[in-house]
Design an enzyme around this catalytic site. Structure first.
Site, PDB file in Angstrom:
ATOM      1  N   PRO A  22     -53.737 -41.718  75.596  1.00 13.49           N
ATOM      2  CA  PRO A  22     -54.069 -42.418  74.349  1.00 13.49           C
ATOM      3  C   PRO A  22     -53.029 -42.136  73.275  1.00 13.49           C
ATOM      4  CG  PRO A  22     -55.329 -40.410  74.520  1.00 13.49           C
ATOM      5  CD  PRO A  22     -54.547 -40.527  75.802  1.00 13.49           C
ATOM      6  N   GLY A  23     -53.031 -42.974  72.266  1.00 15.52           N
ATOM      7  CA  GLY A  23     -52.171 -42.730  71.112  1.00 15.52           C
ATOM      8  C   GLY A  23     -50.933 -43.589  71.096  1.00 15.52           C
TER       9      GLY A  23
ATOM     10  N   CYS B 177     -47.347 -46.215  81.479  1.00 11.56           N
ATOM     11  CA  CYS B 177     -48.076 -46.675  80.303  1.00 11.56           C
ATOM     12  C   CYS B 177     -47.586 -45.959  79.046  1.00 11.56           C
ATOM     13  CB  CYS B 177     -49.585 -46.571  80.520  1.00 11.56           C
ATOM     14  SG  CYS B 177     -50.539 -47.536  79.322  1.00 11.56           S
TER      15      CYS B 177
ATOM     16  N   HIS C  78     -50.544 -49.615  85.320  1.00 13.68           N
ATOM     17  CA  HIS C  78     -50.997 -48.380  85.949  1.00 13.68           C
ATOM     18  C   HIS C  78     -50.892 -48.473  87.471  1.00 13.68           C
ATOM     19  CE1 HIS C  78     -53.012 -46.073  82.626  1.00 13.68           C
ATOM     20  NE2 HIS C  78     -52.711 -47.209  82.028  1.00 13.68           N
TER      21      HIS C  78
ATOM     22  N   GLU D  58     -51.373 -46.179  89.526  1.00 13.83           N
ATOM     23  CA  GLU D  58     -52.369 -45.291  90.118  1.00 13.83           C
ATOM     24  C   GLU D  58     -53.782 -45.854  90.065  1.00 13.83           C
ATOM     25  OE1 GLU D  58     -52.690 -44.422  85.804  1.00 13.83           O
ATOM     26  OE2 GLU D  58     -51.138 -45.116  87.169  1.00 13.83           O
TER      27      GLU D  58
END
Length: 183
Positions: free
Chosen positions: A50-51, A77, A164, A166
């Site tokens: 996040p962020g 990401c 992503h 994964e």
């Protein structure tokens, strides 16, 4: 071979961990606000999280850990965004966020996409995007909106993927991670 994963406090980090471990490599995970000497590792993966990469608090010690590192690096990401930012790219806010949406990605044959069809489906979880600097080569884009979905440096040492690999919903994600590990 040893691989360091810098954890940006994301729930997907251990999916990356298990992907790398399944290839048979030794993997260590360190939080981005912790410390590891990246020079002791063959490769580094900077995880999602996040962020914003523009926040020193969110980015933690990533720049310090990678300072002077000469090995291969993959950013996923948030990791993609912070690596691009460290290379001089601009980070912008998208008109709408993509959180848990499958999209079609088109790549141009970069080594991490070896054996992956030119177009494949991938999951997106982001509201920021990279406007590439002159020092990086865009090697994948979203078919739906043209957002940069992947890049590499001219020396093919640093790679970033906005999607992503994964995630269960990304086709060929395991192969993309395998390709990076085998570089």
């Amino acid at each position: 071979m040893s691989i360091l994963i810098i954890n940006n406090h994301d729930s997907f980090v251990y999916n990356l961990f298990y992907y790398v471990r399944s290839v048979g490599e030794r993997v260590d995970v360190v939080d981005n606000d912790g410390w590891a000497d990246a020079s002791k590792y063959d490769k580094v993966i900077v995880s999602p999280g996040p962020g914003t990469p523009l926040s020193a608090r969110d980015a933690g010690n990533i720049a310090k850990m990678l300072d002077g590192y000469g090995g291969y690096v993959l950013g996923v990401c948030f990791g993609h965004q912070i690596l691009a930012h460290m290379l001089g790219s601009e980070i912008i806010t998208l008109k709408r966020p993509y959180h848990g949406e499958v999209d079609e990605v088109k790549h141009n044959g970069s080594p991490i996409y070896d054996g992956v069809p030119e177009k494949f489906r991938a999951i997106r979880y982001h509201s920021l995007a990279v406007i590439p600097s002159r020092g990086i080569i865009v090697d994948a884009v979203s078919v739906s909106d043209g957002t940069v979905m992947g890049f590499h440096t001219p020396d093919m040492r640093i790679f970033g993927v906005q999607f992503h690999p994964e995630s269960y919903f990304t086709e060929y994600g395991f192969r993309i991670v395998q390709n990076f590990v085998r570089l």
